[in-house]
Design an enzyme around this catalytic site. Structure first.
Site, mmCIF file in Angstrom:
data_model
loop_
_atom_site.group_PDB
_atom_site.id
_atom_site.type_symbol
_atom_site.label_atom_id
_atom_site.label_comp_id
_atom_site.label_asym_id
_atom_site.label_seq_id
_atom_site.Cartn_x
_atom_site.Cartn_y
_atom_site.Cartn_z
ATOM 1 C CD GLU A 95 48.583 -39.341 9.490
ATOM 2 O OE1 GLU A 95 49.352 -39.439 9.363
ATOM 3 O OE2 GLU A 95 47.984 -39.225 10.955
ATOM 4 C CE LYS A 119 38.711 -35.445 8.907
ATOM 5 N NZ LYS A 119 37.394 -36.377 10.113
ATOM 6 N NE ARG A 124 41.806 -36.924 17.251
ATOM 7 C CZ ARG A 124 42.380 -35.730 17.615
ATOM 8 N NH1 ARG A 124 41.238 -34.639 17.103
ATOM 9 N NH2 ARG A 124 43.722 -35.515 17.614
ATOM 10 C CD GLU A 177 38.528 -40.806 13.886
ATOM 11 O OE1 GLU A 177 39.119 -39.861 15.133
ATOM 12 O OE2 GLU A 177 37.354 -40.916 13.630
ATOM 13 C CG PHE A 234 46.375 -39.854 14.156
ATOM 14 C CD1 PHE A 234 46.558 -39.140 15.227
ATOM 15 C CD2 PHE A 234 45.004 -40.595 13.812
ATOM 16 C CE1 PHE A 234 45.608 -37.847 15.638
ATOM 17 C CE2 PHE A 234 44.115 -40.354 14.560
ATOM 18 C CZ PHE A 234 44.572 -39.041 15.342
ATOM 19 N NE ARG A 282 38.683 -25.919 14.706
ATOM 20 C CZ ARG A 282 38.232 -27.559 14.334
ATOM 21 N NH1 ARG A 282 38.422 -28.475 13.121
ATOM 22 N NH2 ARG A 282 37.257 -28.480 15.356
ATOM 23 C CE LYS A 323 38.222 -30.597 9.418
ATOM 24 N NZ LYS A 323 37.643 -30.456 10.583
#
Ligand code: AMP
Length: 566
Positions: free
Chosen positions: A253, A255, A260, A303, A344, A428, A434
């Protein structure tokens, strides 16, 4: 009966400080956890909850948006005053020791100004709460002064660390979780799960002590930490990761280049939390209204972007910035900078926590909700793993086409997400990757600033910046002339003037609190900077007020990019 058991006495702040010192003096994780475990076990319930919060870095739990907000400058004034050292010597010490807490321990008198009963942990916590609810630097300074007057040097060290927010960089919440696991005889993972759900390490500690961990439930309107993504440099890394996990396809998808947001809704209540977990509901009234129109209790992850409904596409981040700067969002501002929230992920629906459900399921349920505008389900495409790599024909594959299309829509690049993955708050991991290929950027912390040249000679426009080292220490990696607008530089100049640690004339060392995003062409090894690397042609892409220093990029990321660009 439990209330017949002798209750431990109220514990002192000195014991807290000594424990923190002992933990800091060993590098062995097991030893740290053992010291902490012993300490925590000795505390009453009330002290246990406070100690766990303070050891994790703040008097307030994650789910609480209060902050102490005592700046470095205000704390410095109090320390200079109480210690009797000159301001000049004080600043020299700050520069050489690099930590205001350590300086406090060095300069404060061995016996407190106000001798009397020892300072209790609960008393210190009460003052922290008072400081948080008091407005005005002067008044906060007086409260801090009164507290520090009663403190020994080692107590002063931790008081200063706590009020300036410096603890966050030191003792990690994960260590407290480990110690709680030992205390309660359960796995650390179980403590982490509960802490993530309730968002309060003090409450978690009490549940652990009283065998109530299994009763923990997610609290709506307490923000969860956000799941984060790992950058990848080349498509082959995506394929390797997917293969590793036995995935045959992955969600790809856009970015988005916005801010956020975590959205909570139940009954007639809504809340929007920022990346720093602060409530920002009032900034986005149209998003809040749309949330209210959904006939469900939900938590979304998404976002918020500036958005043109007519074109069905996002606008640039700079458009959104106009709106972020405003305190009051008037009807005109709403019209001038319309926003949408690209949703998302779905973390909770009508009493069901979905964190452990696979992403494919979460996406499916999210799609069934038919979100009302300006809530928009972020378009996502389940793409076969074979299509994630361009093979030898770089630039010609499916992923590349998707990347170019995302950029053409004004978005930043792509996110690739693993369908079987659960939602891991605060992690993370590699379940989200990403791809910002054409535009490698790093989030860095400004450590020093310099007066500009020519028409910028009255502005602090040249920034030296750092990434986080293995001990979370700041390591300079480059210097760049600001690519910010004049208005932004002017505003930042004022900020840097007020947050100067030492003024060398042309250059000023500043409090390392400002995060910026820098773009560059290449990273090369270089002895010039402490990090051992230098950026080639660095450019400041934008300010990142949504990020804190501890969210900055790491030396490992720098190394990985450098190795890839050899
Ligand atoms: P970075 O800020 O470079 O670490 O990239 C991660 C950020 O990208 C997240 O924190 C989100 O704010 C943002 N983002 C934009 N689009 C997406 C998306 N589709 N999925 C997840 N995060 C996204």
């Amino acid at each position: 009966m439990s209330d017949e058991l002798p209750q431990p006495e109220q514990s002192t702040f000195a014991l807290f400080a000594q424990t923190a010192e002992a933990v800091g003096s060993t590098t062995k994780r097991l030893e740290k956890a053992a010291i902490l475990g012993g300490y925590l076990a000795s505390l009453s319930d009330e002290d246990l909850a406070v100690a766990c919060k303070l050891l994790s870095g703040s008097p307030f739990p994650l789910s609480d948006s209060r902050t102490l907000n005592v700046g470095f400058s205000a704390a410095s004034v109090v320390l200079v005053d109480l210690s009797g050292v000159t301001a000049n010597d004080y600043h020299k010490l700050v520069v050489s020791m690099g930590d205001v807490g350590d300086v406090a321990a060095r300069i404060m008198p061995a016996s407190p100004h106000e001798a009397g009963d020892p300072l209790l942990l609960q008393e210190a916590q009460a003052v922290f709460e008072e400081i948080a609810s008091t407005k005005g630097t002067g008044k906060k300074g007086i409260l801090l002064r009164n507290l520090l007057s009663r403190a020994t040097p080692v107590e002063a060290k931790y008081i200063v660390k706590l009020v300036t927010g410096d603890m966050r960089m030191g003792l990690k919440e994960s260590l407290v979780e480990e110690a709680l696991g030992r205390m309660a005889g359960v796995k650390t993972g179980e403590i982490q799960r509960v802490n993530m759900l309730v968002g309060d390490v003090g409450e978690t500690a009490l549940m652990a002590r009283h065998g109530l961990l299994s009763t923990a439930t997610l609290h709506l309107f307490h923000p969860l930490k956000f799941m984060l993504a790992t950058p990848v440099e080349k498509p082959a890394d995506l394929v390797a990761e997917a293969n590793n996990r036995g995935e045959t396809a992955a969600f790809v998808e856009d970015k988005y280049d916005g801010v956020r947001a975590q959205l909570h809704r139940e009954g007639d209540r809504v809340a929007i939390f920022s990346r720093t977990l602060d409530p920002v509901t009032n900034r986005f009234p149209e998003v809040a209204d749309a949330l209210l129109a959904i006939p469900h209790a939900v938590i979304f992850d998404g976002e918020i972007v500036a958005y043109s409904e007519a074109d069905g596409r996002c606008l640039q981040f700079s458009a959104l910035q106009k709106r972020l700067g405003r305190k009051v969002v008037s009807a005109e501002v709403r019209q001038e900078v319309p926003v949408a929230c690209m949703v998302f992920d779905l973390l909770y629906l009508d009493g069901v926590v979905l964190l452990d459900a696979p992403l494919s399921r979460r996406k499916e349920v999210l799609a069934s909700l038919n979100l009302p505008y300006p809530l928009v389900m972020a378009p996502t495409e389940l793409t076969s793993v074979a299509d994630l790599d361009d093979g030898e024909h770089e630039g010609s594959g499916r992923l590349d086409a998707m990347f170019v299309a995302s950029r053409a829509r004004g978005n930043e690049g792509l996110m690739v997400k693993m369908p079987a993955s659960d939602y891991s708050p605060g992690k993370r991991g590699k379940a989200w990757l990403k791809v910002k290929r054409a535009l490698a950027t790093l989030d860095v912390v400004v450590t020093a600033v310099e007066w500009g040249n020519g028409k910028r000679n009255k502005m602090l426009s040249d920034y030296t910046f750092a990434v986080l080292g293995p001990e979370r220490q700041l390591l300079n990696v480059g210097k760049a002339y600001s690519g910010l607008t004049d208005a932004e530089i002017t505003e930042m100049t004022e900020w840097f003037k007020a947050h100067t640690i030492q003024d060398f004339g042309r250059v000023r060392l500043v409090e390392p609190l400002i995060v910026i995003e820098v773009a560059f062409d290449k990273i090369q090894p270089s002895p010039r900077h402490k990090s051992g690397y230098a950026l080639r042609f660095p450019r400041i892409a934008r300010l990142r007020p949504d990020k804190r220093p501890q969210d900055a990029s790491t030396l490992d990321e720098v190394k990985a990019i450098a190795e890839d660009s050899q």
